[in-house]
Write an enzyme that holds these catalytic residues in place. Structure first.
Site, PDB file in Angstrom:
ATOM      1  N   HIS A  10       0.861  -1.197   0.000  1.00  0.00           N
ATOM      2  CA  HIS A  10       0.000   0.000   0.000  1.00  0.00           C
ATOM      3  C   HIS A  10       0.889   1.237   0.000  1.00  0.00           C
ATOM      4  O   HIS A  10       1.461   1.624   1.030  1.00  0.00           O
ATOM      5  CB  HIS A  10      -0.931   0.026   1.211  1.00  0.00           C
ATOM      6  CG  HIS A  10      -1.902   1.175   1.160  1.00  0.00           C
ATOM      7  ND1 HIS A  10      -3.181   1.058   0.641  1.00  0.00           N
ATOM      8  CD2 HIS A  10      -1.783   2.472   1.541  1.00  0.00           C
ATOM      9  CE1 HIS A  10      -3.803   2.230   0.717  1.00  0.00           C
ATOM     10  NE2 HIS A  10      -2.963   3.111   1.259  1.00  0.00           N
ATOM     11  N   TYR A  24     -12.093   1.418   1.318  1.00  0.00           N
ATOM     12  CA  TYR A  24     -11.564   2.283   2.373  1.00  0.00           C
ATOM     13  C   TYR A  24     -12.755   2.969   3.033  1.00  0.00           C
ATOM     14  O   TYR A  24     -13.537   3.662   2.365  1.00  0.00           O
ATOM     15  CB  TYR A  24     -10.600   3.305   1.770  1.00  0.00           C
ATOM     16  CG  TYR A  24      -9.814   4.106   2.802  1.00  0.00           C
ATOM     17  CD1 TYR A  24      -9.539   3.594   4.067  1.00  0.00           C
ATOM     18  CD2 TYR A  24      -9.324   5.383   2.503  1.00  0.00           C
ATOM     19  CE1 TYR A  24      -8.806   4.316   4.997  1.00  0.00           C
ATOM     20  CE2 TYR A  24      -8.592   6.118   3.431  1.00  0.00           C
ATOM     21  CZ  TYR A  24      -8.336   5.578   4.676  1.00  0.00           C
ATOM     22  OH  TYR A  24      -7.612   6.303   5.605  1.00  0.00           O
ATOM     23  N   HIS A  49      -6.413  -0.578   5.988  1.00  0.00           N
ATOM     24  CA  HIS A  49      -6.107  -0.145   7.357  1.00  0.00           C
ATOM     25  C   HIS A  49      -7.126  -0.664   8.387  1.00  0.00           C
ATOM     26  O   HIS A  49      -7.598   0.095   9.242  1.00  0.00           O
ATOM     27  CB  HIS A  49      -6.025   1.384   7.432  1.00  0.00           C
ATOM     28  CG  HIS A  49      -5.353   2.015   6.229  1.00  0.00           C
ATOM     29  ND1 HIS A  49      -4.322   1.416   5.542  1.00  0.00           N
ATOM     30  CD2 HIS A  49      -5.577   3.196   5.570  1.00  0.00           C
ATOM     31  CE1 HIS A  49      -3.945   2.191   4.528  1.00  0.00           C
ATOM     32  NE2 HIS A  49      -4.689   3.273   4.521  1.00  0.00           N
ATOM     33  N   ASP A  59       2.166   3.027   3.187  1.00  0.00           N
ATOM     34  CA  ASP A  59       1.290   4.183   2.919  1.00  0.00           C
ATOM     35  C   ASP A  59       2.088   5.430   2.525  1.00  0.00           C
ATOM     36  O   ASP A  59       1.558   6.550   2.548  1.00  0.00           O
ATOM     37  CB  ASP A  59       0.365   4.503   4.102  1.00  0.00           C
ATOM     38  CG  ASP A  59      -0.743   5.476   3.710  1.00  0.00           C
ATOM     39  OD1 ASP A  59      -1.205   5.411   2.552  1.00  0.00           O
ATOM     40  OD2 ASP A  59      -1.122   6.325   4.542  1.00  0.00           O
ATOM     41  N   ASN A  86      -2.278  13.517   4.208  1.00  0.00           N
ATOM     42  CA  ASN A  86      -3.225  14.065   5.191  1.00  0.00           C
ATOM     43  C   ASN A  86      -2.881  13.801   6.651  1.00  0.00           C
ATOM     44  O   ASN A  86      -3.788  13.810   7.491  1.00  0.00           O
ATOM     45  CB  ASN A  86      -4.651  13.546   4.920  1.00  0.00           C
ATOM     46  CG  ASN A  86      -5.117  13.903   3.528  1.00  0.00           C
ATOM     47  OD1 ASN A  86      -5.019  15.054   3.133  1.00  0.00           O
ATOM     48  ND2 ASN A  86      -5.589  12.926   2.770  1.00  0.00           N
TER      49      ASN A  86
HETATM   50  C1  0GY Z   1      -4.282   6.386   2.504  1.00  0.00           C
HETATM   51  C2  0GY Z   1      -5.086   7.262   3.335  1.00  0.00           C
HETATM   52  C3  0GY Z   1      -5.607   8.478   3.030  1.00  0.00           C
HETATM   53  C4  0GY Z   1      -5.738   9.041   1.720  1.00  0.00           C
HETATM   54  C5  0GY Z   1      -6.056   8.353   0.599  1.00  0.00           C
HETATM   55  O1  0GY Z   1      -6.582   8.176  -1.623  1.00  0.00           O
HETATM   56  C6  0GY Z   1      -6.358   8.957  -0.709  1.00  0.00           C
HETATM   57  O2  0GY Z   1      -6.384  10.176  -0.834  1.00  0.00           O
HETATM   58  O3  0GY Z   1      -6.144   7.053   0.631  1.00  0.00           O
HETATM   59  C7  0GY Z   1      -6.159   9.270   4.141  1.00  0.00           C
HETATM   60  O4  0GY Z   1      -6.196  10.509   4.042  1.00  0.00           O
HETATM   61  O5  0GY Z   1      -6.576   8.650   5.162  1.00  0.00           O
HETATM   62  O6  0GY Z   1      -4.434   5.174   2.580  1.00  0.00           O
HETATM   63  O7  0GY Z   1      -3.481   6.889   1.731  1.00  0.00           O
END
Ligand code: 0GY
Length: 314
Positions: A41, A167, A191, A267, A272
């Site tokens: 990931h 997610y 996660h 990750d 964020n």
């Molecule tokens: C992650 C978590 C985040 C963001 C994204 O696609 C995304 O923008 O997945 C998050 O902000 O929790 O897994 O990268």
């Protein structure tokens, strides 16, 4: 750190207020990854000058290029990556696909698709190494896509042997349960479904997630992102780094209960985050706490991701 990692840039886009750039000097992990380990990931962002961010995005990141990702892979001791389309690129999968094509077969991808996508586009993505599609239900990241559209996409990609990555926040699992359990593919949860780790591990919220996995053998989980889930954070214990201790029992429970259906990823570049940016080397060291035996470690980092993303080599 490898000089190839360089520093984050912004490619003409203004980063979101308070945006935290990735760690430019992660330590070499003290714990050694098994040979052929997969970071299952991670993301690439842009670079924005080449692959602009989507107009509908909810955040603007710093750039995080394929070269920087591959330098991190080598520095940490991973052999391969699974690059997951991030919401800041919407359904424009070019940066992710370009990274897969540049990896010499060492990266697979997970895309974001919309209903209008053509069969030719799906075929081209498959040839590039895409093996899954991601459905995101985290409200701060995306506007909701109707479930009938998502089910259509799932049905189409099932024919390619792809899987669905989901997610979501733990509080939303009850209302999403019927949709998730109707999906016709392998389903990979990001996660651990974002449990609130300040609640008891044997409380109703995490029990529902464990039930979701127990009753549905097509459901897998990434036991990733302790830095996102932790309330206690990266603090040291007796002067030694001992980050994210409150996440350990949750992740370990999932690894021990479902050893053949778990994945792990860094990750990187950690979109964020608000409080701290993790050292990716320390994140790798964390793995030994959640997968305490060599057998569990090998399943988590090698056997399971290889079975899902490179089945032709297994
Ligand atoms: C992650 C978590 C985040 C963001 C994204 O696609 C995304 O923008 O997945 C998050 O902000 O929790 O897994 O990268």
């Amino acid at each position: 750190m490898s000089a190839a990692m360089g520093k984050p840039t912004s490619g003409g886009f203004s980063k979101s207020a308070g945006w935290m750039d990735w760690h430019t000097g992660p330590r070499k992990p003290a714990w050694r990854l098994p040979a052929n380990a997969v970071d299952a990931h991670c993301h690439v962002f842009g670079p924005g000058a080449q692959f602009p961010y989507a107009p509908e995005r909810k955040y603007t990141p710093c750039d995080a290029s394929k070269e920087q990702l591959f330098a991190l892979r080598d520095h940490l001791g991973f052999a391969r990556n699974v690059i997951v389309q991030a919401t800041c690129h919407g359904d424009d999968n070019r940066a992710m696909v370009d990274a897969c094509l540049s990896s010499g077969g060492r990266a697979r991808g997970v895309a974001t698709l919309r209903r209008g996508v053509s069969d030719e586009a799906i075929a081209a993505m498959h040839d590039a190494g895409v093996r899954g599609v991601r459905f995101n239900f985290v409200k701060r990241l995306v506007d909701c896509t109707p479930q009938d559209e998502l089910m259509d996409i799932a049905t189409r990609i099932a024919k390619w042997g792809w899987h669905v990555v989901i997610y979501f926040e733990a509080v939303d699992l009850p209302e999403l349960w019927d949709f998730f359990t109707a999906l016709p593919t392998t389903v990979v949860v990001d996660h651990m479904g974002r449990p609130d780790v300040s609640q008891p591990m044997d409380g109703p919220q995490f029990a529902l997630f464990l039930r979701f996995m127990r009753e549905h053998p097509n459901v897998w989980s990434k036991v990733s992102c302790p830095e996102r889930l932790s309330v206690t954070g990266p603090k040291a214990l007796n002067g030694e780094p001992a980050p994210y201790q409150d996440v350990v029992p949750f992740a370990r429970r999932v690894v021990e209960a479902f050893p053949d259906r778990v994945l792990w990823g860094t990750d990187w570049p950690h979109p964020n985050l608000k409080d701290h940016m993790p050292d990716d080397g320390l994140l790798v060291d964390f793995i030994a706490q959640i997968a305490p035996t060599a057998e569990l470690q090998h399943k988590l980092l090698v056997d399971n991701p290889m079975r899902l993303y490179w089945p032709e080599e297994v």
